[in-house]
Design an enzyme around this catalytic site. Structure first.
Site, PDB file in Angstrom:
ATOM      1  N   THR A 203       0.856  -1.192   0.000  1.00 33.20           N
ATOM      2  CA  THR A 203       0.000   0.000   0.000  1.00 33.20           C
ATOM      3  C   THR A 203       0.888   1.236   0.000  1.00 33.20           C
ATOM      4  OG1 THR A 203      -1.812  -1.074   1.162  1.00 33.20           O
ATOM      5  CG2 THR A 203      -1.602   1.295   1.489  1.00 33.20           C
ATOM      6  N   ARG A 231     -14.578  -6.428  -0.551  1.00 32.81           N
ATOM      7  CA  ARG A 231     -14.002  -6.037   0.743  1.00 32.81           C
ATOM      8  C   ARG A 231     -13.379  -4.637   0.641  1.00 32.81           C
ATOM      9  NH1 ARG A 231      -8.522  -4.519   2.381  1.00 32.81           N
ATOM     10  NH2 ARG A 231      -8.246  -5.125   4.544  1.00 32.81           N
ATOM     11  N   THR A 254      -0.732   1.954   6.875  1.00 33.41           N
ATOM     12  CA  THR A 254      -0.647   0.714   6.095  1.00 33.41           C
ATOM     13  C   THR A 254      -0.632  -0.458   7.063  1.00 33.41           C
ATOM     14  OG1 THR A 254       0.767  -0.653   4.687  1.00 33.41           O
ATOM     15  CG2 THR A 254       1.876   1.045   5.967  1.00 33.41           C
ATOM     16  N   GLY A 255      -1.274  -1.548   6.649  1.00 35.31           N
ATOM     17  CA  GLY A 255      -1.310  -2.700   7.537  1.00 35.31           C
ATOM     18  C   GLY A 255      -2.636  -3.423   7.411  1.00 35.31           C
ATOM     19  N   GLY A 257      -6.026  -3.744   7.457  1.00 28.23           N
ATOM     20  CA  GLY A 257      -7.055  -2.715   7.465  1.00 28.23           C
ATOM     21  C   GLY A 257      -8.173  -2.934   8.466  1.00 28.23           C
TER      22      GLY A 257
HETATM   23  N1  ASP Z   1      -4.223  -1.341   4.779  1.00 25.68           N
HETATM   24  C1  ASP Z   1      -4.438  -2.000   3.517  1.00 25.68           C
HETATM   25  C2  ASP Z   1      -5.794  -2.665   3.545  1.00 25.68           C
HETATM   26  O1  ASP Z   1      -6.148  -3.253   4.538  1.00 25.68           O
HETATM   27  C3  ASP Z   1      -3.392  -3.010   3.178  1.00 25.68           C
HETATM   28  C4  ASP Z   1      -1.951  -2.619   3.455  1.00 25.68           C
HETATM   29  O2  ASP Z   1      -1.689  -1.531   3.931  1.00 25.68           O
HETATM   30  O3  ASP Z   1      -1.054  -3.442   3.179  1.00 25.68           O
HETATM   31  O4  ASP Z   1      -6.470  -2.646   2.549  1.00 25.68           O
END
Ligand code: ASP
Length: 337
Positions: A203, A231, A254-255, A257
């Site tokens: 992301t 989703r 980021t992470g 979600g």
């Molecule tokens: N936060 C993003 C999501 O959950 C994914 C990511 O940041 O890797 O869609």
């Protein structure tokens, strides 16, 4: 006459010197950060990385920082800089945003993005978009050319068309290595809870501070590999994956979600600064190492306050990240240490 001049100088000089002090301090001491970006948090470790691969990531991160910095140098706004930096990352196949996005369980790319203006608290977001080449541009149009904050799916695409944004077939976003990752994931059996495995990060996000003292934040993503179609993660959710408020800071997350949404991580950082008086570093650490970690969530944030102080905090082994200061010095980091 001469006496008057001396008297004026005596009164005026200290005030004049005082007015110089903040600038002198900023220039000589810690330089203000004006733009920071991330390219996703996850299991990014040195032993999985080749020097060539690392170089490729570093080159694109640098290109994004340079694009955003140039906008700021030319007197552009923090919103312009955020968009310029994110566009570079969306167009790069290396990151999970725009071209190179991860795939849904149906093998399609569904993109989410958002942007927020710290001066006005205006925001724009899109989710589940399949044909818009640069989702961050569409998020900005939603903010500036519609009365709404978020548009999803077909409605977002129709709006993109009306706004004259470039549209591409869904295949444009889908690269062979993503198909392969999905195939392997299907073989292993997809877990119910999306995990930040090696292949799922990427992301992208940006936070900026312009010469007018205004903050902005933006985030763009393909979401999480193998997600159910339909989703929506935190990236397009204002207050979860993105937030900007001149009274506190600008944040892009980021992470995983699902955790960021439930903890409203981005707004929590702003609230900790506004109502508990925490610094940007303290607030970001409390949200990631406190709230998120306690809930069992993984990921990170970049957060920039209006004095140009930057916090980059994550509880994963790595997070692609970088920043540029007011003098144009660029720093790029990948791993925890
Ligand atoms: N936060 C993003 C999501 O959950 C994914 C990511 O940041 O890797 O869609």
């Amino acid at each position: 006459m001469k006496g008057l001049l001396i008297a004026l100088l005596m009164v005026g000089l200290p005030a004049f010197l005082n007015s110089l002090q903040p600038e002198a301090h900023e220039a000589s001491d810690t330089a203000r950060v004006v733009l920071a970006i991330h390219g996703g948090a996850g299991t990014i470790s040195r032993d999985r990385m080749t020097p060539e691969r690392e170089q490729r990531y570093r080159a694109v991160l640098r290109e994004a920082l340079e694009a955003g910095y140039q906008v700021l140098q030319e007197g552009g706004t923090s919103l312009d800089a955020v968009v310029a930096a994110i566009r570079v990352l969306e167009d790069s196949p290396l990151f999970n945003a725009g071209r190179g996005a991860v795939l849904t369980n149906e093998g399609t790319a569904e993109l989410d993005a958002s942007i927020m203006d710290g001066r006005t608290l205006q925001a724009g977001a899109v989710a589940g978009v399949k044909t818009v080449k640069n989702p961050i541009l569409l998020a900005r149009q939603v903010m500036e050319a519609s009365p709404h904050v978020m548009l999803v799916g077909r409605g977002a695409e129709t709006f993109a068309q009306e706004q004259g944004l470039e549209q591409v077939p869904n295949e444009y976003f889908i690269l062979p290595h993503r198909r392969e990752q999905l195939r392997r994931m299907r073989e292993r059996g997809m877990g119910a809870v999306p995990e930040l495995k090696e292949h799922t990060y990427g992301t992208v996000g940006a936070v900026a501070l312009d010469r007018y003292g205004n903050l902005a934040a933006g985030t763009s993503t393909g979401g999480i590999m193998g997600k159910r179609f339909g989703r929506v993660g935190d990236s397009p959710i204002i207050g979860a994956g993105t937030y900007a408020d001149n009274a506190a800071c600008a944040i892009s997350a980021t992470g995983q979600g699902e955790y960021f949404i439930r903890a409203a991580i981005a707004h929590e950082i702003v609230a900790l600064m506004k109502y508990a008086g925490l610094t940007v570093e303290q607030a970001a650490a409390a949200a990631i190492h406190g709230t998120l970690t306690r809930m069992g969530g993984r990921g990170g944030v970049i957060a920039l306050d209006r004095n140009g102080r930057l916090a980059m905090v994550f509880n994963t082994p790595g997070m692609y990240r970088g920043y540029v200061d007011e003098h144009g010095h660029i720093t790029i980091q990948i791993y925890r240490d």
